[in-house]
Design an enzyme around this catalytic site. Structure first.
Site, PDB file in Angstrom:
ATOM      1  N   ASP A  70     -22.410   6.019  12.450  1.00 49.09           N
ATOM      2  CA  ASP A  70     -23.088   4.727  12.374  1.00 49.09           C
ATOM      3  C   ASP A  70     -24.585   4.872  12.592  1.00 49.09           C
ATOM      4  OD1 ASP A  70     -20.851   2.864  12.085  1.00 49.09           O
ATOM      5  OD2 ASP A  70     -20.261   3.584  14.065  1.00 49.09           O
ATOM      6  N   ASP A  83     -23.508  12.354  13.427  1.00 53.18           N
ATOM      7  CA  ASP A  83     -23.041  11.050  13.879  1.00 53.18           C
ATOM      8  C   ASP A  83     -22.790  10.208  12.621  1.00 53.18           C
ATOM      9  OD1 ASP A  83     -22.862   8.688  15.597  1.00 53.18           O
ATOM     10  OD2 ASP A  83     -24.810   8.169  14.753  1.00 53.18           O
ATOM     11  N   ALA A 129     -18.547   7.519  17.627  1.00 59.00           N
ATOM     12  CA  ALA A 129     -17.988   6.621  18.641  1.00 59.00           C
ATOM     13  C   ALA A 129     -17.547   5.314  17.983  1.00 59.00           C
ATOM     14  CB  ALA A 129     -19.029   6.348  19.716  1.00 59.00           C
TER      15      ALA A 129
HETATM   16  O1  C5P Z   1     -20.855   6.452  14.882  1.00 62.54           O
HETATM   17  P1  C5P Z   1     -21.577   6.167  16.176  1.00 62.54           P
HETATM   18  O2  C5P Z   1     -21.251   7.145  17.254  1.00 62.54           O
HETATM   19  O3  C5P Z   1     -23.030   5.954  15.970  1.00 62.54           O
HETATM   20  O4  C5P Z   1     -20.967   4.739  16.651  1.00 62.54           O
HETATM   21  C1  C5P Z   1     -21.388   4.052  17.754  1.00 62.54           C
HETATM   22  C2  C5P Z   1     -22.149   2.778  17.431  1.00 62.54           C
HETATM   23  O5  C5P Z   1     -21.254   1.682  17.339  1.00 62.54           O
HETATM   24  C3  C5P Z   1     -23.086   2.463  18.579  1.00 62.54           C
HETATM   25  O6  C5P Z   1     -24.414   2.779  18.246  1.00 62.54           O
HETATM   26  C4  C5P Z   1     -22.897   0.970  18.856  1.00 62.54           C
HETATM   27  O7  C5P Z   1     -24.084   0.217  18.691  1.00 62.54           O
HETATM   28  C5  C5P Z   1     -21.853   0.510  17.862  1.00 62.54           C
HETATM   29  N1  C5P Z   1     -20.809  -0.339  18.463  1.00 62.54           N
HETATM   30  C6  C5P Z   1     -20.571  -1.591  17.918  1.00 62.54           C
HETATM   31  N2  C5P Z   1     -19.584  -2.400  18.462  1.00 62.54           N
HETATM   32  C7  C5P Z   1     -18.857  -1.970  19.517  1.00 62.54           C
HETATM   33  C8  C5P Z   1     -19.095  -0.692  20.059  1.00 62.54           C
HETATM   34  C9  C5P Z   1     -20.086   0.105  19.497  1.00 62.54           C
HETATM   35  O8  C5P Z   1     -21.228  -1.970  16.943  1.00 62.54           O
HETATM   36  N3  C5P Z   1     -17.922  -2.765  20.004  1.00 62.54           N
HETATM   37 MG    MG Z   2     -24.983   6.218  15.636  1.00 62.58          MG
END
Ligand code: C5P
Ligand code: MG
Length: 308
Positions: free
Chosen positions: A59, A57, A173
């Site tokens: 973030d 992953d 994600a």
């Molecule tokens: O790279 P990863 O799969 O961890 O990315 C997803 C992260 O992005 C989630 O843990 C979520 O907290 C964050 N996120 C965010 N703002 C958004 C959507 C997701 O910070 N609008």
């Molecule tokens: Mg993450």
């Protein structure tokens, strides 16, 4: 009180594991079943590093969760806090973050309950970003001016995988364009790195008009993995997987791996530690609690590739 045979055995296994990989005795490390970790490591070493692939992953797994007591940004937050969006939009994105992030990490709600809310978060945030008509040529500056930080030890992590020709899939994600820029600026976007993520779609004048393809959010990485059969087909000679994540949703990132033989799962538990510790220990083989470094994954990799 006298130790039961079982407890004695667990302690002895943990001790012998720590002789193999001393970093596993770091205070941040928790393992429910050290024997299982030892068995998986043994099989993986025996199979050789040319049978290994790494799936991580991004973030809060490859990037830091906090630094000097302050939260570090995710890919989305890099944009939320940048000049490429208006003050009004920033306020709306912050409002979404404060509404939905507590839901993301709420251990009292089931995945079924959270899933539609996560789709709602991502969809609303992406719609807001598209309204901002973000220019592609401003993304690099947004990243360089941000407070994003890869975890300590990232250089060794990326360089070592590259030197050993071990494929690294970053499955996020977050936002692919931002993520790529973070690792490019850190000088570690090597040729062995592949990225599955949400990519921006720009019009011919370089203005954001949509996001490409199927949305990847925190709970549909399984579907994302199964859509990318070509990638896993290419890696079919590598049935041993090192998986790294910080969310329980990350556990399905390897669901597309063909004929998997062994998987070792390392999970970062960054937030709401007490509430979530049990479920993390039940699903990740090695849990790293409030550990901002890649020291343990690096030590495991050194062990798997025969380097000390
Ligand atoms: O790279 P990863 O799969 O961890 O990315 C997803 C992260 O992005 C989630 O843990 C979520 O907290 C964050 N996120 C965010 N703002 C958004 C959507 C997701 O910070 N609008
Ligand atoms: Mg993450």
């Amino acid at each position: 009180p006298a130790l039961t045979a079982y407890t004695t055995n667990v302690i002895l296994t943990a001790a012998s594991l720590c002789l193999l990989i001393p970093e596993l005795s770091n205070p941040s490390v928790c393992m429910k079943d050290p024997q299982r970790v030892q068995d998986i490591l043994h099989s993986m070493v025996k199979a050789g590093s040319n049978t290994l692939q790494v799936i991580s992953d991004f973030d809060m797994t490859l990037t830091r969760f906090s630094h000097n007591g302050k939260r570090c940004p995710t890919c989305h937050n890099i944009l939320d806090n940048s000049k490429v969006i208006s003050a009004d939009c920033k306020q709306q994105l912050d409002h979404l973050l404060h509404t939905y992030y507590p839901i993301e990490i709420d251990s009292s709600r089931s995945v079924e309950e959270k899933l539609p809310l996560m789709v709602e978060w991502w969809t609303k945030a992406h719609d807001l970003l598209v309204e901002q008509k973000i220019r592609k040529d401003l993304l690099a500056e947004a990243v360089s001016e941000s407070e994003v930080m890869l975890r300590e030890g990232f250089q060794l992590f990326f360089d070592h995988l590259h030197e050993h020709s071990i494929p690294l899939l970053i499955f996020s994600a977050g936002i692919g364009d931002i993520l790529e820029e973070v690792i490019r600026q850190a000088g570690v976007f090597h040729s062995n790195v592949n990225v599955f993520s949400n990519y921006m779609d720009f019009d011919e004048s370089g203005v954001l008009r949509a996001f490409k393809g199927e949305l990847i959010h925190i709970y549909n990485k399984r579907e994302g993995a199964l859509l990318n059969t070509g990638h896993f087909q290419e890696l079919r000679t590598r049935p041993n997987v090192l998986l790294m994540g910080d969310s329980l949703g990350d556990l399905s990132m390897a669901d597309g791996v063909q004929d998997m033989e062994n998987i070792l799962k390392i999970g970062f538990l960054n937030d709401k530690v007490e509430e979530r510790k049990r479920s993390y220990l039940d699903s990740y083989d090695i849990v790293l609690i409030k550990d901002e470094t890649l020291e343990v994954p690096n030590a495991v990799l050194m062990h798997l590739t025969g380097n000390k």
